[in-house]
Design an enzyme around this catalytic site. Sequence first.
Site, mmCIF file in Angstrom:
data_model
loop_
_atom_site.group_PDB
_atom_site.id
_atom_site.type_symbol
_atom_site.label_atom_id
_atom_site.label_comp_id
_atom_site.label_asym_id
_atom_site.label_seq_id
_atom_site.Cartn_x
_atom_site.Cartn_y
_atom_site.Cartn_z
ATOM 1 N N SER A 170 14.505 -7.619 -34.520
ATOM 2 C CA SER A 170 15.076 -8.286 -35.566
ATOM 3 C C SER A 170 13.882 -8.475 -36.771
ATOM 4 O O SER A 170 14.360 -8.442 -37.875
ATOM 5 C CB SER A 170 15.766 -9.513 -35.325
ATOM 6 O OG SER A 170 14.712 -10.320 -34.832
ATOM 7 N N GLN A 204 22.680 -20.031 -31.243
ATOM 8 C CA GLN A 204 22.887 -20.597 -29.652
ATOM 9 C C GLN A 204 21.778 -21.246 -29.382
ATOM 10 O O GLN A 204 21.490 -21.597 -28.289
ATOM 11 C CB GLN A 204 23.124 -19.351 -28.776
ATOM 12 C CG GLN A 204 24.249 -18.577 -28.852
ATOM 13 C CD GLN A 204 24.525 -17.343 -28.254
ATOM 14 O OE1 GLN A 204 24.586 -17.340 -27.159
ATOM 15 N NE2 GLN A 204 24.095 -16.219 -28.846
ATOM 16 N N LEU A 212 17.639 -5.599 -29.608
ATOM 17 C CA LEU A 212 16.784 -4.613 -28.720
ATOM 18 C C LEU A 212 17.404 -4.706 -27.443
ATOM 19 O O LEU A 212 16.819 -5.659 -26.831
ATOM 20 C CB LEU A 212 15.459 -4.775 -28.956
ATOM 21 C CG LEU A 212 14.728 -3.728 -28.444
ATOM 22 C CD1 LEU A 212 14.943 -2.122 -29.241
ATOM 23 C CD2 LEU A 212 13.038 -3.929 -28.889
ATOM 24 N N HIS A 233 25.018 -24.577 -29.251
ATOM 25 C CA HIS A 233 24.766 -25.376 -27.468
ATOM 26 C C HIS A 233 23.898 -26.644 -27.901
ATOM 27 O O HIS A 233 23.151 -26.876 -26.778
ATOM 28 C CB HIS A 233 24.165 -24.258 -26.858
ATOM 29 C CG HIS A 233 24.700 -23.033 -26.598
ATOM 30 N ND1 HIS A 233 24.183 -21.836 -26.361
ATOM 31 C CD2 HIS A 233 26.069 -22.870 -26.692
ATOM 32 C CE1 HIS A 233 25.084 -21.032 -26.138
ATOM 33 N NE2 HIS A 233 26.558 -21.711 -26.485
#
Length: 339
Positions: free
Chosen positions: A316, A125, A298, A156
Amino acid sequence: MRLSVPRVPNFVLSTSTSTPRTSHSEAVERIAEFIKPGNVTVLTGAGVSVDSGIRAYRGHDGRYMNPNYKPILYHELMDETMKGHAFRLRSYFGYPPVRDALPNTTHHALAALQHAGIVSHLITQNVDRLHHKALLNQAPSNWLPSKLTPSILELHGTLSNVCCNHGHVIDRDSFQDMISISNPKWVTFAKEIEQSGIPLKTNPDGDVDLGQFGFSHSDFQIPECAQCLKENRRNTIIKPQVIFFGETIPLSIKEASYNAIDSSDRLLIVGTTLATYSAFRLLKRALETHKDVAVLNLGPTRADGILAAQKIEHHSGLVLRDAAKSVWYVVAASIDAPH
């Protein structure tokens, strides 16, 4: 025109505090076990670029970090009046910090998994091209950037190009130079801001809020589209090649994202709340086609409470790095083993 900015549903936010954070070792083990079979499609969001200095819209609680912030809407950006000029000025100032950002641990871990053939498709994205930079950094010296196109789908769009409202595409760096030549005052102002150390809060779409400086933008000049001039048309309605709020994702991109889900065996979602429907529907597609799904994030997401999607509550970066190492050793061992 009234548009609603995507948000994580309140019922998800209200239960977010009850979700325990996964330990690092457990998160690594679960992610490694999930991706080890290969043929994984990965879907990433703004959270993976935070460590590169690009702010996410939402914090760890899933809510907008600035509740009063209003992102650029498509119809505002394309407005032909001074209002549209103001938004294009914000984009001019917001692009350089994103352009100059460097990939972080998450980007490099995912790039390694792509090169290893474990991640078959990466849908992002994000519009910052950091996945591309990481993949190219690890590529053989004879690779060309054009080879990256099939392996990364930008859901996007991208900040690296701009386009006019008649569809003509211009390289973003060239366009930034054209704006700078036309606006020496704003170039000087940009240098003054840089020297002052006043931080500009850049958002994932390359937008920066300049309201704190309280100046007029009436003299900001947008260069005309050269291709439109060749067609005997004067046109300064030019925007980043990004899908802004209120704009529709091209059908070809939507279909490509579905094809990536359909052709893979599992979906790993990283660093996103899935607040935008364009991302959430890929989770729905994966579940409808009986793919295994895991979410590494998270904070709350729209996948929370969906039993078929296992949630790993953790940052991550280090998790993906260590999981990639673990899986890489397994792949290397299987290659080296006698047959």
